[in-house]
Design a protein around this motif. Structure first.
Motif, short mmCIF file in Angstrom:
data_model
loop_
_atom_site.label_atom_id
_atom_site.label_comp_id
_atom_site.label_asym_id
_atom_site.label_seq_id
_atom_site.Cartn_x
_atom_site.Cartn_y
_atom_site.Cartn_z
N LYS A 1 30.68 -7.36 8.16
CA LYS A 1 29.90 -6.34 7.44
C LYS A 1 28.41 -6.62 7.60
O LYS A 1 28.00 -7.78 7.63
CB LYS A 1 30.23 -6.37 5.95
N THR A 2 27.62 -5.57 7.67
CA THR A 2 26.17 -5.69 7.73
C THR A 2 25.57 -4.78 6.67
O THR A 2 25.95 -3.62 6.54
CB THR A 2 25.64 -5.27 9.11
N LYS A 3 24.64 -5.34 5.90
CA LYS A 3 23.95 -4.57 4.87
C LYS A 3 22.46 -4.59 5.21
O LYS A 3 21.89 -5.64 5.47
CB LYS A 3 24.20 -5.21 3.51
N TYR A 4 21.87 -3.40 5.23
CA TYR A 4 20.45 -3.29 5.56
C TYR A 4 19.63 -3.24 4.27
O TYR A 4 19.86 -2.40 3.41
CB TYR A 4 20.20 -2.04 6.41
N THR A 5 18.68 -4.17 4.15
CA THR A 5 17.83 -4.26 2.97
C THR A 5 16.37 -4.15 3.38
O THR A 5 16.05 -4.07 4.57
CB THR A 5 18.06 -5.60 2.24
#
Length: 95
Positions: free
Chosen positions: A60-64
């Motif tokens: 999973k990748t979360k963009y912040t």
């Protein structure tokens, strides 16, 4: 400690229910003998066979604001339990 976490109820595993196979999410350190005893005790059925699967977590990748954070979901262990001829587990009886 309970060996069985929850039954897995999806379209894929619902098709297996028709032939007497049921899927459960189980503890990571549970073995086939423990799984068999837990299913027999909880549902009052006779288990013929147990197959286990260790499913790796998805990436999973979360963009912040500070950039992308990449990681994995946790590993889960599944058990496919085959019951003896003529036995059935009804997951929906308590609803």
């Amino acid at each position: 400690m309970n060996v069985l976490k929850r039954p897995i109820i999806t379209e894929k595993y619902a098709a297996l229910n028709e032939v007497g196979k049921y899927a459960f999410e189980v503890e990571k350190d549970a073995n086939k003998v423990e799984i068999k005893k837990a299913v027999e005790k909880m549902y009052g059925v006779n288990v013929a066979k147990v197959a286990t699967i260790r499913a790796l977590g998805k990436k999973k990748t979360k963009y912040t604001k500070s950039g992308a954070v990449t990681g994995r979901t946790s590993l889960i262990k599944k058990a496919i339990v085959t019951l003896r001829e003529g036995e059935v587990i009804d997951f929906y009886s308590g609803i």
